[in-house]
Design a protein around this motif. Structure first.
Motif, PDB file in Angstrom:
ATOM      1  N   ILE A 110      52.075  23.836  -1.727  1.00 53.04           N
ATOM      2  CA  ILE A 110      52.369  22.749  -2.605  1.00 53.04           C
ATOM      3  C   ILE A 110      53.337  23.050  -3.721  1.00 53.04           C
ATOM      4  O   ILE A 110      54.237  22.137  -3.812  1.00 53.04           O
ATOM      5  CB  ILE A 110      51.182  22.248  -3.022  1.00 53.04           C
ATOM      6  CG1 ILE A 110      50.068  21.684  -2.031  1.00 53.04           C
ATOM      7  CG2 ILE A 110      51.019  21.046  -4.128  1.00 53.04           C
ATOM      8  CD1 ILE A 110      48.377  21.589  -2.407  1.00 53.04           C
ATOM      9  N   ARG A 140      57.619  10.046  -2.523  1.00 53.27           N
ATOM     10  CA  ARG A 140      57.811   9.808  -1.027  1.00 53.27           C
ATOM     11  C   ARG A 140      58.183  11.263  -0.525  1.00 53.27           C
ATOM     12  O   ARG A 140      57.989  11.767   0.532  1.00 53.27           O
ATOM     13  CB  ARG A 140      58.768   8.799  -0.838  1.00 53.27           C
ATOM     14  CG  ARG A 140      58.730   8.259   0.595  1.00 53.27           C
ATOM     15  CD  ARG A 140      59.667   6.948   0.685  1.00 53.27           C
ATOM     16  NE  ARG A 140      59.745   6.127  -0.404  1.00 53.27           N
ATOM     17  CZ  ARG A 140      60.846   5.686  -1.084  1.00 53.27           C
ATOM     18  NH1 ARG A 140      62.171   6.220  -0.725  1.00 53.27           N
ATOM     19  NH2 ARG A 140      60.658   4.991  -2.131  1.00 53.27           N
ATOM     20  N   LEU A 148      57.889  14.289  -1.889  1.00 47.47           N
ATOM     21  CA  LEU A 148      56.933  15.292  -1.882  1.00 47.47           C
ATOM     22  C   LEU A 148      56.124  15.204  -0.416  1.00 47.47           C
ATOM     23  O   LEU A 148      55.635  16.078  -0.027  1.00 47.47           O
ATOM     24  CB  LEU A 148      56.271  15.402  -3.249  1.00 47.47           C
ATOM     25  CG  LEU A 148      55.138  16.480  -3.369  1.00 47.47           C
ATOM     26  CD1 LEU A 148      56.014  17.813  -3.437  1.00 47.47           C
ATOM     27  CD2 LEU A 148      54.497  16.279  -4.695  1.00 47.47           C
ATOM     28  N   ARG A 149      55.789  13.765  -0.435  1.00 48.04           N
ATOM     29  CA  ARG A 149      54.777  13.615   0.743  1.00 48.04           C
ATOM     30  C   ARG A 149      55.287  13.964   2.150  1.00 48.04           C
ATOM     31  O   ARG A 149      54.440  14.560   2.835  1.00 48.04           O
ATOM     32  CB  ARG A 149      54.366  12.185   0.577  1.00 48.04           C
ATOM     33  CG  ARG A 149      53.322  11.849   1.647  1.00 48.04           C
ATOM     34  CD  ARG A 149      52.649  10.498   1.684  1.00 48.04           C
ATOM     35  NE  ARG A 149      51.573  10.108   2.522  1.00 48.04           N
ATOM     36  CZ  ARG A 149      50.929   9.195   2.672  1.00 48.04           C
ATOM     37  NH1 ARG A 149      51.209   8.078   1.902  1.00 48.04           N
ATOM     38  NH2 ARG A 149      50.166   8.963   3.369  1.00 48.04           N
ATOM     39  N   LEU A 163      54.927  17.571   2.515  1.00 46.39           N
ATOM     40  CA  LEU A 163      53.648  18.076   2.842  1.00 46.39           C
ATOM     41  C   LEU A 163      52.702  17.384   3.579  1.00 46.39           C
ATOM     42  O   LEU A 163      51.881  17.536   4.006  1.00 46.39           O
ATOM     43  CB  LEU A 163      53.000  18.119   1.398  1.00 46.39           C
ATOM     44  CG  LEU A 163      53.263  18.808   0.445  1.00 46.39           C
ATOM     45  CD1 LEU A 163      52.790  18.188  -1.146  1.00 46.39           C
ATOM     46  CD2 LEU A 163      53.173  20.162   0.605  1.00 46.39           C
ATOM     47  N   GLU A 164      53.620  16.655   4.648  1.00 48.84           N
ATOM     48  CA  GLU A 164      52.979  15.797   5.680  1.00 48.84           C
ATOM     49  C   GLU A 164      51.947  16.811   6.837  1.00 48.84           C
ATOM     50  O   GLU A 164      51.057  16.180   6.902  1.00 48.84           O
ATOM     51  CB  GLU A 164      54.111  15.167   6.489  1.00 48.84           C
ATOM     52  CG  GLU A 164      53.648  13.981   7.151  1.00 48.84           C
ATOM     53  CD  GLU A 164      52.886  12.810   6.392  1.00 48.84           C
ATOM     54  OE1 GLU A 164      53.375  12.718   5.249  1.00 48.84           O
ATOM     55  OE2 GLU A 164      51.987  12.159   6.815  1.00 48.84           O
ATOM     56  N   LYS A 219      48.275  17.155   5.698  1.00 47.48           N
ATOM     57  CA  LYS A 219      47.563  16.015   5.535  1.00 47.48           C
ATOM     58  C   LYS A 219      46.046  15.976   5.563  1.00 47.48           C
ATOM     59  O   LYS A 219      45.390  15.662   4.788  1.00 47.48           O
ATOM     60  CB  LYS A 219      48.231  14.880   6.500  1.00 47.48           C
ATOM     61  CG  LYS A 219      47.892  13.300   6.139  1.00 47.48           C
ATOM     62  CD  LYS A 219      48.502  12.343   7.071  1.00 47.48           C
ATOM     63  CE  LYS A 219      48.500  12.399   8.388  1.00 47.48           C
ATOM     64  NZ  LYS A 219      49.131  11.595   9.371  1.00 47.48           N
ATOM     65  N   VAL A 228      44.362  18.668   5.676  1.00 52.94           N
ATOM     66  CA  VAL A 228      43.718  19.493   4.850  1.00 52.94           C
ATOM     67  C   VAL A 228      43.563  18.639   3.349  1.00 52.94           C
ATOM     68  O   VAL A 228      42.606  19.056   2.714  1.00 52.94           O
ATOM     69  CB  VAL A 228      44.580  20.796   4.486  1.00 52.94           C
ATOM     70  CG1 VAL A 228      43.819  21.849   3.632  1.00 52.94           C
ATOM     71  CG2 VAL A 228      45.031  21.227   5.897  1.00 52.94           C
ATOM     72  N   LEU A 229      44.615  18.033   2.974  1.00 55.25           N
ATOM     73  CA  LEU A 229      44.515  17.359   1.526  1.00 55.25           C
ATOM     74  C   LEU A 229      43.258  16.389   1.652  1.00 55.25           C
ATOM     75  O   LEU A 229      43.203  15.753   0.527  1.00 55.25           O
ATOM     76  CB  LEU A 229      45.940  16.807   1.225  1.00 55.25           C
ATOM     77  CG  LEU A 229      46.720  18.040   0.869  1.00 55.25           C
ATOM     78  CD1 LEU A 229      48.103  17.666   0.602  1.00 55.25           C
ATOM     79  CD2 LEU A 229      46.292  18.837  -0.576  1.00 55.25           C
ATOM     80  N   GLY A 230      43.298  15.704   2.715  1.00 54.27           N
ATOM     81  CA  GLY A 230      42.358  14.638   2.979  1.00 54.27           C
ATOM     82  C   GLY A 230      43.083  13.473   2.794  1.00 54.27           C
ATOM     83  O   GLY A 230      44.052  13.367   2.403  1.00 54.27           O
ATOM     84  N   GLY A 231      42.345  12.157   3.182  1.00 54.99           N
ATOM     85  CA  GLY A 231      42.786  10.907   3.064  1.00 54.99           C
ATOM     86  C   GLY A 231      44.013  10.730   4.102  1.00 54.99           C
ATOM     87  O   GLY A 231      44.660  11.548   4.587  1.00 54.99           O
ATOM     88  N   GLY A 232      43.968   9.498   4.566  1.00 52.52           N
ATOM     89  CA  GLY A 232      44.910   9.286   5.804  1.00 52.52           C
ATOM     90  C   GLY A 232      46.119   8.520   5.394  1.00 52.52           C
ATOM     91  O   GLY A 232      46.947   8.822   4.360  1.00 52.52           O
ATOM     92  N   SER A 233      46.578   7.490   6.145  1.00 57.62           N
ATOM     93  CA  SER A 233      47.488   6.664   6.214  1.00 57.62           C
ATOM     94  C   SER A 233      48.743   7.384   5.824  1.00 57.62           C
ATOM     95  O   SER A 233      49.402   7.395   4.825  1.00 57.62           O
ATOM     96  CB  SER A 233      47.100   5.345   5.146  1.00 57.62           C
ATOM     97  OG  SER A 233      47.128   5.624   3.661  1.00 57.62           O
TER      98      SER A 233
END
Lengths: 185, 120
Positions: free
Chosen positions: A120, A168, A170-171, A174-175, A178, A180-185
């Motif tokens: 990260i 956007r 950074l995401r 780190l896609e 996804k 591991v970090l939890g949360g979807g969409s």
């Protein structure tokens, strides 16, 4: 608008060591946190904060409280120092640059916290400098968009646009984390 | 949830995983030492500016002389002036001549020496 630091700045400019220590205690570690994330290097971040405070002492006697909020000035100086260092880094020819090992773990590896935070941190460091600054000011300093925009010397709309692009960006970097970090969409 | 909100949540979650970064021990002490050094330089600077200013003035008044010569001459002159000022009696006020440039004679259309229009 009452600036809680204004009095201490004036006193420090006249040689009051206690006022200077109060300013250091209030701001040094917060400045360091943002500088550390901007530069990704502990020693360089400490150097930057040292330079910011040296500049503060030389300007303290001439400080005009009504003109700008002290904290805004302080963070602006810190950001400019970080930009200078980042630009100097990018000006170093590739042959002279140190080899940086690719320590990124494969996407499906079981990531422990250390590796995860390293990934990260690296993704954050690789962001364009202004997007990174906008995210850091709003996340780590928990500043409102108005204050962060003032520090960066841009309009609130420009800051919001930088934030949106930065997040956007950074995401997308780190896609692969996804799950591991939890949360979807 | 819009794409922007979802990006924000994702990034917030990611940044929360970053460990807190703390400066090395003695960092704040180093900053305070930096202040003390700056303050010492500033005070030296003020003294140097004062001495430099005096030296420049003395070279204008008495070129080539060391600083103590014009300083002593000025001090002696001040002492003599103060001594004379204290020793001499206060000068008495000048006799009133009835005329002063600072206080012009009053003038009136109804002059006091013209008692009435009947005098014409």
């Amino acid at each position: 608008m009452h600036d809680p630091d204004a009095e201490d700045v004036a006193k420090a400019g006249q040689g009051d060591g206690t006022a200077a220590a109060r300013l250091i205690g209030r701001h040094a570690s917060k400045l360091f946190t943002v500088a550390r994330r901007m530069l990704g290097a502990q020693a360089e971040a400490e150097d930057v904060v040292q330079e910011v405070f040296l500049r503060l002492w030389t300007h303290a006697a001439r400080w005009q409280p009504g003109k700008a909020k002290f904290e805004t000035w302080l963070y602006r100086v810190m950001l400019n120092q970080c930009y200078d260092r980042l630009r100097r880094r990018s000006a170093v020819p590739l042959e002279a640059a140190e080899d940086i090992a690719d320590e990124a773990a494969p996407p499906d590896a079981g990531l422990d916290d250390g590796v995860l935070s390293q990934e990260i941190g690296r993704a954050l460091e690789d962001l364009p400098e202004r997007q990174k600054a906008a995210i850091l000011l709003c996340h780590f300093r928990e500043l409102g968009n108005g204050d962060a925009a003032e520090i960066m010397g841009i309009s609130v709309e420009a800051l919001e646009s930088l934030l949106a692009r930065g997040r956007r960006n950074l995401r997308s970097r780190l896609e692969h984390l996804k799950e591991v970090l939890g949360g979807g969409s | 949830m819009t794409g922007e909100e979802s990006d924000r949540e994702f990034v917030d979650r990611a940044l929360r995983r970053l460990p807190a970064s703390a400066p090395s021990s003695g960092f704040e002490a180093g900053l305070r030492a930096g202040y003390a050094a700056w303050n010492a330089d500033r005070q030296k600077g003020l003294w140097a500016a004062l001495v430099g200013g005096l030296r420049g003035l003395s070279q204008t008044v008495w070129p080539g002389a060391p600083l103590w010569v014009p300083t002593s001459a000025l001090a002696v002159a001040l002492l003599v002036g103060a001594g004379l000022g204290a020793a001499l009696p206060v000068a008495t006020a000048a006799t009133d001549s009835g005329f002063s440039l600072e206080q012009p004679q009053s003038f009136s259309l109804v002059a006091s020496d013209m008692t009435s229009e009947e005098d014409f």
